[in-house]
Design an enzyme around this catalytic site. Structure first.
Site, PDB file in Angstrom:
ATOM      1  N   HIS A  15      12.028   3.421  -8.536  1.00 38.96           N
ATOM      2  CA  HIS A  15      13.223   4.175  -8.166  1.00 38.96           C
ATOM      3  C   HIS A  15      13.141   5.608  -8.685  1.00 38.96           C
ATOM      4  O   HIS A  15      13.402   6.566  -7.942  1.00 38.96           O
ATOM      5  CB  HIS A  15      14.472   3.490  -8.725  1.00 38.96           C
ATOM      6  CG  HIS A  15      15.733   4.274  -8.545  1.00 38.96           C
ATOM      7  ND1 HIS A  15      16.280   4.535  -7.315  1.00 38.96           N
ATOM      8  CD2 HIS A  15      16.551   4.880  -9.460  1.00 38.96           C
ATOM      9  CE1 HIS A  15      17.381   5.253  -7.456  1.00 38.96           C
ATOM     10  NE2 HIS A  15      17.566   5.479  -8.749  1.00 38.96           N
ATOM     11  N   GLU A  71      21.679  -3.197  -9.387  1.00 41.09           N
ATOM     12  CA  GLU A  71      21.423  -3.186 -10.824  1.00 41.09           C
ATOM     13  C   GLU A  71      21.713  -4.554 -11.432  1.00 41.09           C
ATOM     14  O   GLU A  71      22.338  -5.414 -10.812  1.00 41.09           O
ATOM     15  CB  GLU A  71      22.278  -2.123 -11.520  1.00 41.09           C
ATOM     16  CG  GLU A  71      22.069  -0.712 -10.982  1.00 41.09           C
ATOM     17  CD  GLU A  71      22.511   0.367 -11.954  1.00 41.09           C
ATOM     18  OE1 GLU A  71      22.599   0.080 -13.167  1.00 41.09           O
ATOM     19  OE2 GLU A  71      22.761   1.502 -11.496  1.00 41.09           O
ATOM     20  N   THR A 127      32.555   0.525 -10.670  1.00 43.19           N
ATOM     21  CA  THR A 127      31.299  -0.194 -10.899  1.00 43.19           C
ATOM     22  C   THR A 127      31.624  -1.681 -10.800  1.00 43.19           C
ATOM     23  O   THR A 127      32.506  -2.162 -11.523  1.00 43.19           O
ATOM     24  CB  THR A 127      30.707   0.125 -12.283  1.00 43.19           C
ATOM     25  OG1 THR A 127      30.481   1.531 -12.389  1.00 43.19           O
ATOM     26  CG2 THR A 127      29.399  -0.621 -12.496  1.00 43.19           C
ATOM     27  N   ASP A 129      24.470   3.208 -18.725  1.00 38.60           N
ATOM     28  CA  ASP A 129      23.639   2.958 -17.552  1.00 38.60           C
ATOM     29  C   ASP A 129      22.271   3.595 -17.762  1.00 38.60           C
ATOM     30  O   ASP A 129      22.168   4.797 -18.022  1.00 38.60           O
ATOM     31  CB  ASP A 129      24.312   3.550 -16.313  1.00 38.60           C
ATOM     32  CG  ASP A 129      23.682   3.039 -15.016  1.00 38.60           C
ATOM     33  OD1 ASP A 129      22.958   2.032 -15.066  1.00 38.60           O
ATOM     34  OD2 ASP A 129      23.919   3.651 -13.966  1.00 38.60           O
ATOM     35  N   GLU A 183      24.056   0.863  -5.737  1.00 46.37           N
ATOM     36  CA  GLU A 183      22.846   0.779  -6.541  1.00 46.37           C
ATOM     37  C   GLU A 183      22.685  -0.671  -7.007  1.00 46.37           C
ATOM     38  O   GLU A 183      23.589  -1.223  -7.640  1.00 46.37           O
ATOM     39  CB  GLU A 183      22.886   1.731  -7.735  1.00 46.37           C
ATOM     40  CG  GLU A 183      22.753   3.190  -7.332  1.00 46.37           C
ATOM     41  CD  GLU A 183      22.512   4.118  -8.511  1.00 46.37           C
ATOM     42  OE1 GLU A 183      22.538   3.647  -9.664  1.00 46.37           O
ATOM     43  OE2 GLU A 183      22.292   5.322  -8.274  1.00 46.37           O
ATOM     44  N   GLN A 241      27.353  13.821  -6.663  1.00 44.98           N
ATOM     45  CA  GLN A 241      26.362  13.795  -7.742  1.00 44.98           C
ATOM     46  C   GLN A 241      25.427  15.002  -7.677  1.00 44.98           C
ATOM     47  O   GLN A 241      25.111  15.622  -8.702  1.00 44.98           O
ATOM     48  CB  GLN A 241      25.561  12.493  -7.663  1.00 44.98           C
ATOM     49  CG  GLN A 241      24.537  12.311  -8.767  1.00 44.98           C
ATOM     50  CD  GLN A 241      23.816  10.967  -8.659  1.00 44.98           C
ATOM     51  OE1 GLN A 241      24.091  10.172  -7.774  1.00 44.98           O
ATOM     52  NE2 GLN A 241      22.901  10.720  -9.566  1.00 44.98           N
ATOM     53  N   ASP A 258      26.380  -0.316  -9.067  1.00 44.89           N
ATOM     54  CA  ASP A 258      26.845   0.960  -9.589  1.00 44.89           C
ATOM     55  C   ASP A 258      27.055   1.904  -8.400  1.00 44.89           C
ATOM     56  O   ASP A 258      26.158   2.640  -8.004  1.00 44.89           O
ATOM     57  CB  ASP A 258      25.809   1.529 -10.559  1.00 44.89           C
ATOM     58  CG  ASP A 258      26.245   2.848 -11.167  1.00 44.89           C
ATOM     59  OD1 ASP A 258      27.458   3.057 -11.291  1.00 44.89           O
ATOM     60  OD2 ASP A 258      25.369   3.664 -11.512  1.00 44.89           O
ATOM     61  N   ARG A 260      26.649  10.292  -3.629  1.00 47.02           N
ATOM     62  CA  ARG A 260      25.435  11.102  -3.747  1.00 47.02           C
ATOM     63  C   ARG A 260      25.690  12.597  -3.540  1.00 47.02           C
ATOM     64  O   ARG A 260      25.052  13.424  -4.195  1.00 47.02           O
ATOM     65  CB  ARG A 260      24.390  10.613  -2.733  1.00 47.02           C
ATOM     66  CG  ARG A 260      23.917   9.190  -2.950  1.00 47.02           C
ATOM     67  CD  ARG A 260      23.272   9.011  -4.297  1.00 47.02           C
ATOM     68  NE  ARG A 260      22.695   7.669  -4.426  1.00 47.02           N
ATOM     69  CZ  ARG A 260      22.220   7.183  -5.564  1.00 47.02           C
ATOM     70  NH1 ARG A 260      22.257   7.910  -6.657  1.00 47.02           N
ATOM     71  NH2 ARG A 260      21.708   5.962  -5.601  1.00 47.02           N
ATOM     72  N   GLU A 304      17.357   5.680  -1.047  1.00 46.82           N
ATOM     73  CA  GLU A 304      15.924   5.417  -0.833  1.00 46.82           C
ATOM     74  C   GLU A 304      15.666   4.772   0.520  1.00 46.82           C
ATOM     75  O   GLU A 304      14.700   5.120   1.202  1.00 46.82           O
ATOM     76  CB  GLU A 304      15.403   4.514  -1.951  1.00 46.82           C
ATOM     77  CG  GLU A 304      15.431   5.136  -3.329  1.00 46.82           C
ATOM     78  CD  GLU A 304      15.241   4.093  -4.408  1.00 46.82           C
ATOM     79  OE1 GLU A 304      14.087   3.863  -4.814  1.00 46.82           O
ATOM     80  OE2 GLU A 304      16.258   3.486  -4.828  1.00 46.82           O
ATOM     81  N   LYS A 318      30.004   8.767 -10.459  1.00 50.53           N
ATOM     82  CA  LYS A 318      29.747   7.390 -10.906  1.00 50.53           C
ATOM     83  C   LYS A 318      30.975   6.717 -11.509  1.00 50.53           C
ATOM     84  O   LYS A 318      30.938   5.513 -11.776  1.00 50.53           O
ATOM     85  CB  LYS A 318      28.644   7.410 -11.969  1.00 50.53           C
ATOM     86  CG  LYS A 318      27.318   7.986 -11.516  1.00 50.53           C
ATOM     87  CD  LYS A 318      26.512   6.951 -10.762  1.00 50.53           C
ATOM     88  CE  LYS A 318      25.079   7.444 -10.553  1.00 50.53           C
ATOM     89  NZ  LYS A 318      24.245   6.393  -9.957  1.00 50.53           N
TER      90      LYS A 318
END
Length: 418
Positions: A129, A197, A254, A122, A195, A237, A230, A234, A360, A250
């Site tokens: 971002h 992606e 996925t 990844d 996420e 993380q 993904d 948070r 975000e 993570k």
């Protein structure tokens, strides 16, 4: 080109697209390779007589790896044969018995992860971002780390927990630090995120350990593109990523779209690569435009609620191209295998409505996202469904990516996991 298959004007899968998938049906549990056209799947195992003999074994496989391992010239030949078969008045069009056998309605198919994925990397290639996250956790003046504009930053993910679109994802357990400076806590993730992606499937011949592929050569090792989510915990993380980066935040799931769009379908939508300053090292330089005008959309659908579009972004916002990602991955001599997956990292644009994650969109939980049913979110709730879509559009030609979706299920109680 005009196909004998009825293709609605807003379909993702016109004859100009022809994405690959792996599917099975209730009547036939064997996994087969298919191609999307309109609302149907062309079962390639039923039409192998039309292809060169050297391609037949790959087309009869249960995953795309053997097809991915062929050369770009072979990919082009197979694609041309498929397009010709689907044209009006083709041999397939004139054979009613074969048509009855060859086509499956997509709604009647079960889709599978399209390749056996040996390795998954990844990347972190969207400058918007990376800047947003840097501002949130450091400062505007130190948003990007010193290395970010010199190399495509990435980490090795967990291939075993990549699942196909439609597979539910359980909220993970983990360690978090709810209060800075206090002791860590253990329990279900509270700040679950998506996420936005895109995934790239590696193709071409395997490379040997010690070999390198520069950015100019890398195009021969890119088979196709898919949508990806993904999922990210948070709060987990934040506590675990120092000093070695993402890990359990993570690895719990996925989500990958079942559709792999060939590079050839995307070439008419190529745009200039994102301007890069400073100029990258020579092994990362390539003249070929390999960024694409792919409109990306994320919707959130609460349990028993209505779908709300919460993000509109575009693949062209990526600073580092897939060719540069592959080149940097191999510069040390790391070997590649057909079916390996590279992910882009979260794809965010410049404006708040184009941010590709809840982190975000809610700006680290300081803002609420209003949904159509007047519910609000800062991060994902149990029962929420996240749906990612993407498409290219030009001169009445649409190349779509299908959907990449998943529903958040509650965390599995610890006593049920022993």
């Amino acid at each position: 080109m005009k196909s004998f298959v009825s293709v609605p004007s807003n379909s993702d899968f016109s004859i100009y697209n022809l994405p690959y998938c792996v599917f099975s049906t209730q009547q036939n549990a064997k996994k087969r390779i298919g191609v999307g056209i309109g609302q149907l799947i062309l079962d390639l195992s039923t039409v192998t007589d039309f292809f060169a003999p050297e391609f037949v074994d790959a087309l009869n496989d249960e995953v795309l790896n053997s097809l991915m391992a062929l050369t770009p010239a072979a990919w082009k030949s197979i694609r041309n044969t498929i397009q010709n078969l689907l044209l009006e008045n083709s041999e397939l069009d004139r054979n009613d018995a074969l048509k009855e056998k060859a086509f499956i309605e997509q709604k009647n198919a079960a889709f599978h992860v399209p390749a056996k994925i040996g390795d998954y990397t990844d990347f972190y290639s969207s400058i918007h971002h990376a800047t947003n996250v840097g501002i949130m956790f450091r400062s505007k003046e130190n948003a990007l780390m010193p290395n970010w504009k010199h190399l495509p930053v990435g980490y090795h993910g967990r291939a075993s927990s990549i699942v196909v679109s439609g597979t539910p994802i359980h909220r993970p357990y983990g360690q978090t630090l709810p209060v800075d400076g206090a002791d860590p806590a253990f329990g279900p993730c509270r700040l679950l995120d998506f996420e936005l992606e895109m995934a790239v499937f590696v193709g071409g011949a395997p490379t040997k350990l010690g070999e390198r592929v520069n950015a100019e050569q890398a195009v021969d090792h890119i088979f196709g593109f898919s949508l990806m989510n993904d999922w990210s915990a948070r709060d987990i993380q934040k506590w675990e990523y120092i000093p070695l980066g993402p890990f359990t935040a993570k690895n719990f799931g996925t989500t990958l779209s079942p559709w792999v769009i060939p590079v050839a379908a995307l070439e008419p939508f190529a745009v200039d690569n994102f301007p890069q300053d400073p100029t990258p090292f020579a092994y990362l330089q390539h003249k070929k435009p390999f960024n694409f005008d792919i409109v990306l959309e994320v919707s959130l659908k609460p349990q028993n609620g209505v779908e709300s579009v919460i993000c509109m972004s575009n693949y062209k916002y990526l600073y580092w191209t897939a060719l540069q990602q592959l080149a940097h991955h191999t510069v040390t001599g790391c070997n590649l295998n057909p079916g390996d997956v590279f992910a882009s990292g979260t794809i965010s644009g410049e404006t708040p409505d184009s941010y590709g994650s809840m982190l975000e969109l809610s700006w680290k939980g300081t803002k609420s996202i209003l949904l159509k049913n007047n519910e609000t979110r800062k991060f994902l709730a149990d029962g929420d469904e996240v749906i990612i879509r993407g498409y290219c559009q030009k001169d009445n030609v649409r190349i779509g990516f299908g959907e990449c979706s998943g529903v958040v299920l509650p965390a599995i109680p610890l006593e049920q996991c022993t």
